[in-house]
Design a protein around this motif. Structure first.
Motif, PDB file in Angstrom:
ATOM      1  N   PHE A  36      -2.600  -3.034   4.352  1.00  0.00           N
ATOM      2  CA  PHE A  36      -1.320  -3.721   4.278  1.00  0.00           C
ATOM      3  C   PHE A  36      -0.552  -3.399   2.997  1.00  0.00           C
ATOM      4  N   LYS A  37      -1.261  -3.113   1.918  1.00  0.00           N
ATOM      5  CA  LYS A  37      -0.606  -2.851   0.638  1.00  0.00           C
ATOM      6  C   LYS A  37      -0.345  -1.375   0.376  1.00  0.00           C
ATOM      7  N   ALA A  38      -0.901  -0.504   1.197  1.00  0.00           N
ATOM      8  CA  ALA A  38      -0.770   0.931   0.962  1.00  0.00           C
ATOM      9  C   ALA A  38       0.666   1.392   1.194  1.00  0.00           C
ATOM     10  N   ILE A  46      -2.020  10.412   5.904  1.00  0.00           N
ATOM     11  CA  ILE A  46      -3.381  10.276   6.424  1.00  0.00           C
ATOM     12  C   ILE A  46      -3.389  10.424   7.943  1.00  0.00           C
ATOM     13  N   ASN A  47      -2.350   9.924   8.605  1.00  0.00           N
ATOM     14  CA  ASN A  47      -2.265  10.049  10.057  1.00  0.00           C
ATOM     15  C   ASN A  47      -2.126  11.503  10.505  1.00  0.00           C
ATOM     16  N   ARG A  48      -1.484  12.328   9.694  1.00  0.00           N
ATOM     17  CA  ARG A  48      -1.252  13.727  10.064  1.00  0.00           C
ATOM     18  C   ARG A  48      -2.409  14.652   9.721  1.00  0.00           C
ATOM     19  N   ILE A  49      -3.384  14.201   8.966  1.00  0.00           N
ATOM     20  CA  ILE A  49      -4.494  15.074   8.535  1.00  0.00           C
ATOM     21  C   ILE A  49      -5.256  15.685   9.719  1.00  0.00           C
TER      22      ILE A  49
END
Length: 52
Positions: A36-38, A46-49
């Protein structure tokens, strides 16, 4: 003989169960708070890695 019978013979086995529960709960709480804080850009990166 079932597995539960072996656990009943171990002295203090309830401490291990509570300890592992608290470790799991703490880890889950820390990861949830981090998510939540990222920063949104970091999450998108990170989703595209896996696709790169």
């Amino acid at each position: 003989m079932k597995f539960i019978h072996y656990l009943e013979k171990i002295t203090g086995v309830d401490v291990f169960a509570l300890g592992s529960f608290f470790i799991f709960f703490s880890f889950f709480l820390i990861v949830t708070l981090w998510a939540f804080k990222a920063d949104k850009k970091l999450i998108d990166h990170i989703n595209r890695i896996p696709l790169d």
